[in-house]
Design a protein around this motif. Sequence first.
Motif, mmCIF file in Angstrom:
data_model
loop_
_atom_site.group_PDB
_atom_site.id
_atom_site.type_symbol
_atom_site.label_atom_id
_atom_site.label_comp_id
_atom_site.label_asym_id
_atom_site.label_seq_id
_atom_site.Cartn_x
_atom_site.Cartn_y
_atom_site.Cartn_z
ATOM 1 N N GLY A 75 49.974 12.150 40.212
ATOM 2 C CA GLY A 75 50.919 12.617 39.369
ATOM 3 C C GLY A 75 51.294 11.533 38.856
ATOM 4 N N ARG A 76 50.764 10.607 38.678
ATOM 5 C CA ARG A 76 50.651 8.999 38.205
ATOM 6 C C ARG A 76 49.760 8.612 37.586
ATOM 7 N NH1 ARG A 76 53.281 7.887 43.937
ATOM 8 N NH2 ARG A 76 50.556 7.649 44.406
ATOM 9 N N SER A 77 48.892 9.549 37.658
ATOM 10 C CA SER A 77 47.882 9.357 37.447
ATOM 11 C C SER A 77 47.667 9.776 35.866
ATOM 12 C CB SER A 77 45.866 8.486 38.099
ATOM 13 O OG SER A 77 46.829 7.952 39.034
ATOM 14 N N TYR A 78 47.820 11.339 35.895
ATOM 15 C CA TYR A 78 47.580 12.399 35.056
ATOM 16 C C TYR A 78 48.621 13.047 34.447
ATOM 17 C CZ TYR A 78 42.889 11.696 37.351
ATOM 18 O OH TYR A 78 41.770 10.632 38.354
ATOM 19 N N LYS A 79 48.370 13.603 33.595
ATOM 20 C CA LYS A 79 49.690 14.482 32.687
ATOM 21 C C LYS A 79 49.003 15.625 32.450
ATOM 22 C CE LYS A 79 52.812 10.694 29.936
ATOM 23 N NZ LYS A 79 52.811 10.207 29.229
ATOM 24 N N PRO A 80 49.683 17.256 32.732
ATOM 25 C CA PRO A 80 49.130 18.207 32.492
ATOM 26 C C PRO A 80 48.318 18.062 31.433
ATOM 27 C CG PRO A 80 51.253 18.454 34.002
ATOM 28 C CD PRO A 80 51.181 16.695 33.058
ATOM 29 N N GLY A 81 47.361 18.782 31.159
ATOM 30 C CA GLY A 81 46.572 19.323 30.040
ATOM 31 C C GLY A 81 45.963 18.304 28.904
ATOM 32 N N ASP A 121 44.838 26.796 41.328
ATOM 33 C CA ASP A 121 44.928 26.294 40.117
ATOM 34 C C ASP A 121 45.177 24.621 41.367
ATOM 35 O OD1 ASP A 121 44.003 25.494 38.046
ATOM 36 O OD2 ASP A 121 46.372 26.259 37.380
ATOM 37 N N LEU A 122 44.805 23.615 40.673
ATOM 38 C CA LEU A 122 45.789 22.253 41.113
ATOM 39 C C LEU A 122 46.662 22.176 40.606
ATOM 40 C CD1 LEU A 122 45.374 19.292 42.132
ATOM 41 C CD2 LEU A 122 44.463 18.712 39.744
ATOM 42 N N THR A 123 47.649 21.877 40.673
ATOM 43 C CA THR A 123 49.392 21.580 39.858
ATOM 44 C C THR A 123 49.260 20.183 40.526
ATOM 45 O OG1 THR A 123 50.219 23.249 41.155
ATOM 46 C CG2 THR A 123 51.719 22.301 40.403
ATOM 47 N N ILE A 124 49.731 19.275 39.216
ATOM 48 C CA ILE A 124 49.944 17.909 39.282
ATOM 49 C C ILE A 124 51.325 17.994 39.008
ATOM 50 C CG2 ILE A 124 50.245 15.793 37.772
ATOM 51 C CD1 ILE A 124 47.494 17.025 38.464
ATOM 52 N N GLU A 125 51.468 17.279 40.764
ATOM 53 C CA GLU A 125 53.108 17.189 41.100
ATOM 54 C C GLU A 125 53.739 15.854 40.933
ATOM 55 O OE1 GLU A 125 54.638 19.571 41.690
ATOM 56 O OE2 GLU A 125 53.524 20.928 42.617
ATOM 57 N N PRO A 134 41.105 20.167 33.064
ATOM 58 C CA PRO A 134 40.542 20.351 32.146
ATOM 59 C C PRO A 134 41.413 21.496 31.468
ATOM 60 C CG PRO A 134 39.591 21.158 34.547
ATOM 61 C CD PRO A 134 40.739 19.922 34.560
ATOM 62 N N THR A 135 40.716 21.764 30.086
ATOM 63 C CA THR A 135 42.194 22.624 28.905
ATOM 64 C C THR A 135 42.833 23.781 30.155
ATOM 65 O OG1 THR A 135 40.302 23.349 28.360
ATOM 66 C CG2 THR A 135 40.786 21.300 27.895
ATOM 67 N N ASP A 136 43.827 23.794 29.019
ATOM 68 C CA ASP A 136 43.997 25.249 29.627
ATOM 69 C C ASP A 136 43.199 26.303 29.517
ATOM 70 O OD1 ASP A 136 46.855 24.402 30.097
ATOM 71 O OD2 ASP A 136 47.428 24.346 27.903
ATOM 72 N N GLU A 137 42.245 25.847 28.311
ATOM 73 C CA GLU A 137 41.079 27.490 27.743
ATOM 74 C C GLU A 137 40.507 26.994 29.173
ATOM 75 O OE1 GLU A 137 42.681 24.858 26.174
ATOM 76 O OE2 GLU A 137 43.475 26.347 24.643
ATOM 77 N N THR A 138 40.094 26.333 29.944
ATOM 78 C CA THR A 138 38.979 26.317 30.816
ATOM 79 C C THR A 138 39.757 26.354 31.819
ATOM 80 O OG1 THR A 138 38.209 24.046 29.868
ATOM 81 C CG2 THR A 138 37.630 24.441 32.358
ATOM 82 N N THR A 139 40.523 26.134 32.246
ATOM 83 C CA THR A 139 41.615 27.137 33.381
ATOM 84 C C THR A 139 41.663 28.040 33.326
ATOM 85 O OG1 THR A 139 43.780 26.269 32.308
ATOM 86 C CG2 THR A 139 42.566 24.487 34.712
ATOM 87 N N LEU A 148 39.734 26.751 48.104
ATOM 88 C CA LEU A 148 39.229 26.249 47.626
ATOM 89 C C LEU A 148 40.286 26.282 46.340
ATOM 90 C CD1 LEU A 148 35.584 28.737 46.674
ATOM 91 C CD2 LEU A 148 35.881 25.839 47.719
ATOM 92 N N ILE A 149 39.833 24.801 45.223
ATOM 93 C CA ILE A 149 40.807 24.576 44.323
ATOM 94 C C ILE A 149 40.115 23.733 43.104
ATOM 95 C CG2 ILE A 149 42.401 22.721 43.473
ATOM 96 C CD1 ILE A 149 43.390 21.845 46.383
ATOM 97 N N SER A 150 41.065 25.397 41.989
ATOM 98 C CA SER A 150 40.051 24.565 40.898
ATOM 99 C C SER A 150 41.133 23.736 39.603
ATOM 100 C CB SER A 150 40.282 25.948 39.922
ATOM 101 O OG SER A 150 41.277 26.826 39.644
ATOM 102 N N GLY A 151 40.573 22.766 38.575
ATOM 103 C CA GLY A 151 41.071 22.082 38.027
ATOM 104 C C GLY A 151 41.218 20.985 37.986
ATOM 105 N N PHE A 152 40.225 20.817 38.957
ATOM 106 C CA PHE A 152 39.915 19.072 39.919
ATOM 107 C C PHE A 152 39.740 18.160 37.680
ATOM 108 C CE2 PHE A 152 39.384 20.152 44.218
ATOM 109 C CZ PHE A 152 40.790 19.046 44.524
ATOM 110 N N PRO A 153 39.877 16.875 38.007
ATOM 111 C CA PRO A 153 39.869 16.107 37.134
ATOM 112 C C PRO A 153 37.858 15.858 37.187
ATOM 113 C CG PRO A 153 41.537 15.269 38.283
ATOM 114 C CD PRO A 153 41.326 16.226 39.168
#
Length: 401
Positions: free
Chosen positions: A221-227, A211-215, A232-237, A180-185
């Motif tokens: 990586g082209r669509s999102y910036k971490p945080g 936990d999803l890592t944006i590479e 999800p926010t850092d608190e949510t992750t 499973l992966i957590s932290g999806f958009p």
Amino acid sequence: MSQKDIAVEVPSAAYVHIPFCRQRCFYCDFPVFVVGDAYGEPSYRSQGKTSGTISQYVDALCYEISISLAFSQPLATIFFGGGTPSLLSTEQLQCILTALEKRFGIAARVEISMEMDPGTYDLAKIAGYCSTGVNRVSLGVQAFQDELLKIAGRSHSVNDIFAAIDLINQVEIPEFSLDLISGFPHQSLVQWQDSLTKAVEIAPTHISIYDLTIEPGTAFGRSYKPGDNPLPTDETTVTMYQLGQKVLTGGGYEHYEISNYAKSGHQCKHNRVYWENRSYYGFGMGAASYVHGKRFTRPRKTKEYYEWLQNGAFIDCEVTPLEDELLETLMLGLRLAEGLSLTILVEKFGKQKVQEITQCLQPYFKQGWVEVVEERLRLTDPDGFLFSNMLLAHLFEKLGE
């Protein structure tokens, strides 16, 4: 301890990279080659069709195995990762295993793991895998919501997941792991709770949560910036990680590694080789190996990989320096719930260096993130695991001064 003493054990584990996927997931930065959706369709498989690209790669892979440096220790674990290894035909898988057996030997009670994706195999195919010796399946589920699977670029649906699990149960695979992966958009805590609950209800012997890592270079990586929204926010992750730990341990799983949970007696033997910083072979495009103190990663692109093979597949690298070996031992070993033996650390790296390590970690002892139990240095669960990256970064900086 001298440099020549580093990692002199004979490898008994082999990782085999199968770089083919029906489509590239939006978070994936692994070396993969997309073969299209049609290759996973039942009609395609039932007609006995195979990809010429895959056949060419399997031939190259078997050649690499045949010319690799071999030792007298038979393989105790073999891991087929990817990519999507379940795009291989039974015959192609058997070809690779035969090459491994011929070159290295395979132990009688070997663990043979295979990563599989829902929608890429039928009953005949998975039964064929079992007949070749596969006894552990790692199923790439990632989420139990169709909308999240679509957001992630997965090639399967929730219905495909349950159909795939039914096939695994029919052939009675001894070891079954679910990812499973957590932290999806756009992923909510309610969705994450639902995925965890369904995983426990399915009751595999092993569950991995990442936990999803944006590479960089990926679609994400082209669509999102971490945080940033809609991530999800850092608190949510953090809450997602804590929720995962609570639900899975409450469901009877041992939290034996930062991202991995297992029923008693069902830990992944192959992955423990990495975390214990032991030697292993690697084969295929982009695969890493660690043999006699030398870490080597093969070319990540198909053309360069084939050229490397044609030029003799030389492993041109130096033995890992003792300082790097220490950092790797800490980084990997502290991922395990039992942590690292202080006695072994002293034997390998010296009493002074171990004292330096414990001194650097004093702030984290006070915060309750690190502890020593029965002469083992370990991170606490869940807080120590949660902040392991911060802790290790501080430790490595201090050790490097």
